[in-house]
Design a protein around this motif. Structure first.
Motif, PDB file in Angstrom:
ATOM      1  N   UNK A 149       0.807  -1.215   0.000  1.00  0.00           N
ATOM      2  CA  UNK A 149       0.000   0.000   0.000  1.00  0.00           C
ATOM      3  C   UNK A 149       0.833   1.255   0.000  1.00  0.00           C
ATOM      4  N   UNK A 150       2.117   1.119  -0.323  1.00  0.00           N
ATOM      5  CA  UNK A 150       3.034   2.258  -0.244  1.00  0.00           C
ATOM      6  C   UNK A 150       2.813   3.269  -1.365  1.00  0.00           C
ATOM      7  N   UNK A 151       3.145   4.511  -1.073  1.00  0.00           N
ATOM      8  CA  UNK A 151       3.013   5.615  -2.023  1.00  0.00           C
ATOM      9  C   UNK A 151       3.758   5.311  -3.314  1.00  0.00           C
ATOM     10  N   UNK A 152       3.242   5.820  -4.443  1.00  0.00           N
ATOM     11  CA  UNK A 152       3.782   5.505  -5.764  1.00  0.00           C
ATOM     12  C   UNK A 152       4.912   6.406  -6.228  1.00  0.00           C
ATOM     13  N   UNK A 153       4.693   7.728  -6.190  1.00  0.00           N
ATOM     14  CA  UNK A 153       5.576   8.657  -6.887  1.00  0.00           C
ATOM     15  C   UNK A 153       6.031   9.809  -5.993  1.00  0.00           C
ATOM     16  N   UNK A 154       7.341   9.997  -5.932  1.00  0.00           N
ATOM     17  CA  UNK A 154       7.889  11.145  -5.202  1.00  0.00           C
ATOM     18  C   UNK A 154       7.436  12.425  -5.888  1.00  0.00           C
ATOM     19  N   UNK A 155       7.068  13.409  -5.092  1.00  0.00           N
ATOM     20  CA  UNK A 155       6.636  14.673  -5.638  1.00  0.00           C
ATOM     21  C   UNK A 155       5.153  14.748  -5.925  1.00  0.00           C
ATOM     22  N   UNK A 156       4.495  13.583  -6.003  1.00  0.00           N
ATOM     23  CA  UNK A 156       3.049  13.564  -6.239  1.00  0.00           C
ATOM     24  C   UNK A 156       2.305  12.971  -5.053  1.00  0.00           C
ATOM     25  N   UNK A 157       2.856  11.916  -4.466  1.00  0.00           N
ATOM     26  CA  UNK A 157       2.236  11.276  -3.316  1.00  0.00           C
ATOM     27  C   UNK A 157       3.032  11.606  -2.058  1.00  0.00           C
ATOM     28  N   UNK A 158       2.400  11.422  -0.909  1.00  0.00           N
ATOM     29  CA  UNK A 158       3.083  11.674   0.351  1.00  0.00           C
ATOM     30  C   UNK A 158       4.281  10.736   0.526  1.00  0.00           C
ATOM     31  N   UNK A 159       5.368  11.266   1.031  1.00  0.00           N
ATOM     32  CA  UNK A 159       6.535  10.434   1.305  1.00  0.00           C
ATOM     33  C   UNK A 159       6.194   9.459   2.428  1.00  0.00           C
ATOM     34  N   UNK A 160       6.525   8.176   2.256  1.00  0.00           N
ATOM     35  CA  UNK A 160       6.212   7.187   3.288  1.00  0.00           C
ATOM     36  C   UNK A 160       7.295   7.118   4.370  1.00  0.00           C
ATOM     37  N   UNK A 161       6.862   6.968   5.625  1.00  0.00           N
ATOM     38  CA  UNK A 161       7.785   6.876   6.761  1.00  0.00           C
ATOM     39  C   UNK A 161       7.429   5.697   7.653  1.00  0.00           C
ATOM     40  N   UNK A 162       8.369   5.336   8.512  1.00  0.00           N
ATOM     41  CA  UNK A 162       8.185   4.274   9.496  1.00  0.00           C
ATOM     42  C   UNK A 162       7.140   4.692  10.536  1.00  0.00           C
ATOM     43  N   UNK A 163       6.796   3.767  11.432  1.00  0.00           N
ATOM     44  CA  UNK A 163       5.709   3.988  12.394  1.00  0.00           C
ATOM     45  C   UNK A 163       5.909   5.231  13.246  1.00  0.00           C
ATOM     46  N   UNK A 164       7.192   5.581  13.535  1.00  0.00           N
ATOM     47  CA  UNK A 164       7.473   6.733  14.384  1.00  0.00           C
ATOM     48  C   UNK A 164       7.839   7.983  13.584  1.00  0.00           C
ATOM     49  N   UNK A 165       7.701   7.904  12.268  1.00  0.00           N
ATOM     50  CA  UNK A 165       7.963   9.034  11.356  1.00  0.00           C
ATOM     51  C   UNK A 165       9.425   9.452  11.330  1.00  0.00           C
ATOM     52  N   UNK A 166      10.338   8.581  11.764  1.00  0.00           N
ATOM     53  CA  UNK A 166      11.753   8.936  11.821  1.00  0.00           C
ATOM     54  C   UNK A 166      12.559   8.399  10.640  1.00  0.00           C
ATOM     55  N   UNK A 167      12.068   7.344  10.014  1.00  0.00           N
ATOM     56  CA  UNK A 167      12.827   6.705   8.932  1.00  0.00           C
ATOM     57  C   UNK A 167      12.032   6.726   7.633  1.00  0.00           C
TER      58      UNK A 167
END
Length: 446
Positions: A149-167
């Motif tokens: 379910x990860x985001x498709x495209x940098x610049x168009x979709x939200x950048x995906x991060x780990x559970x704590x938003x650090x990675x």
């Protein structure tokens, strides 16, 4: 035996050994009588989906995809619900999986606590006050791998991060944020997705056959065919507000609903707009054949407790015979069902408002009809906010019979936003919201 088949058998065994199951959902529809409000509609049954660990569920379908489910149970199946043929049985679909938002240095980051989660088609049965999982089908690429379910495209979709938003996590062009579902006569499925937005044709065994996206999206690197067959104006979809509703008309055509108005010409215009769009897709021609302007009621009419127009969404569309649809207008706390007829004379496909340089845009019009835009007529069937026992965030509706609807809610996998969503050990602090299926009886039918 194929890994796919083995996965399906293991899921059935997991349910059979006594995992408590239940259902969540609620939705209603009172007949299209003048002044319909919901006082006469009533909830006649509620069933709840019990706790099924997400890791066990996912790994039974595609072994090794989830190494740590962070204490999250199966949820999110309330993205849509579609009759499976037998009484009390339905096809449902998960969305992209557990996700949330955490603010870091003043900026919200999109988190994917279980990045290996693969969206799935889930068959359920309502038995009394319980929802049982009968079967599950993982959505896979051409080579049988998880789409995720990860985001498709940098610049168009939200950048995906780990559970704590650090990675930061890697984008995945195969990723799908699945929402609506219908089943075709040949046993295959049609889904809609919020990222593209896109229409996705999936085989009976879960393999993506074709993903139809807007012209000019330029989505590359997928392990399945991508066809640019949708109007380019859809490239202006609001983030996380692509296609959410999907209906199948008697002749096999599909109707897709944009969850929210396009951000056209900009975000502010989309946030303030009451005008969204429905599209008709011919499964025979593999092409969009019509586009319709749909206008929301004011937000405080849909939800008297809300004053933010951007909270309005269409989450479900249901075919009810001929070219008629039930359209759900909602916020997270309230919903109303409108009866709509797709009028041939209301087709705006390929016209002025599919040109993103048109000013003012469709989204900017305060009174589209006064500007010559044929807006779909609608008639209130039921105000679900006035029906006792209907939960919030109803995303899926199925017609059970002439006077009964089955509603299902999206419980977001028990997720909440913010750093407090997980404890110090990285385990979910569950919201306590369950997935339910709610039956609503309408006094006049639909």
């Amino acid at each position: 035996m194929s890994p796919y088949a083995a996965g399906r058998i293991r899921v059935r065994r997991a349910v059979a050994v006594g995992v408590p199951l239940a259902v969540m959902g609620a939705l209603v529809a009172a007949g299209p009588a003048a002044g319909a409000s919901g006082e006469d509609a009533q909830v006649v049954r509620t069933a709840t989906l019990g706790d099924l660990p997400l890791g066990a569920f996912s790994n039974a379908l595609l072994p090794g995809t989830v190494d740590n489910d962070r204490g999250i149970d199966l949820g999110g199946i309330g993205s849509d619900i579609y009759p499976a043929g037998r009484k009390g049985e339905y096809w449902t679909v998960t969305d992209r999986g557990p996700n949330g938002q955490i603010k870091v240095s003043g900026t919200k980051r999109r988190t994917f606590p279980v990045p290996g989660f693969d969206p799935a088609i889930v068959k359920i049965r309502v038995l009394g006050d319980t929802v049982k999982v009968l079967d599950a089908i993982p959505i896979t690429t051409r080579s049988g791998k998880a789409v995720t379910g990860l985001s498709n495209q940098a610049g168009r979709d939200e950048a995906p991060y780990s559970y704590d938003a650090q990675t930061a996590l890697s984008y995945n062009p195969n990723g799908l944020d699945t929402e609506g579902i219908v089943r075709a006569a040949d046993g295959s499925f049609w889904l809609v997705d919020e990222y593209g937005p896109s229409l996705v044709h999936v085989s009976a065994r879960g393999k993506v056959l074709t993903r139809y996206v807007p012209k000019g999206l330029n989505l590359t690197g997928t392990d399945y065919p991508v066809v640019e067959a949708l109007p380019a104006v859809l490239l202006h979809r609001k983030i996380n507000r692509g296609f959410e509703g999907l209906a199948q008309l008697p002749g096999g055509d599909l109707v897709m609903a944009l969850q929210s108005p396009l951000s056209l010409p900009d975000t502010d215009a989309g946030e303030a707009s009451l005008n969204t769009r429905l599209l008709r897709f011919s499964t025979k021609r593999k092409a969009v054949t019509a586009e319709y302007a749909y206008r929301f009621d004011p937000v405080n009419v849909v939800d008297p407790s809300e004053d933010d127009t951007s909270e309005l969404k269409i989450s479900s569309v249901v075919a009810v015979g001929g070219d008629r649809l039930l359209v759900e207008e909602r916020t997270d706390k309230a919903a109303r069902l409108q009866l709509v007829k797709l009028d041939r004379d209301a087709n705006i496909l390929g016209g002025t408002y599919d040109d993103d340089t048109t000013s003012p845009s469709l989204e900017q019009l305060d009174d589209p009809a006064a500007s010559g835009v044929p807006v779909l007529g609608k008639k209130l069937v039921v105000d679900l906010g006035k029906v006792a026992g209907v939960p919030g965030k109803i995303e899926g509706i199925a017609r059970v019979d002439h006077d009964t609807l089955a509603l299902i809610n999206d419980n977001d996998f028990g997720m909440t936003d913010g750093a407090g969503a997980f404890d110090a050990q990285g385990r979910l602090v569950d919201s306590g919201i369950e997935t339910t299926v709610t039956y609503v009886r309408l006094p006049h039918g639909v």
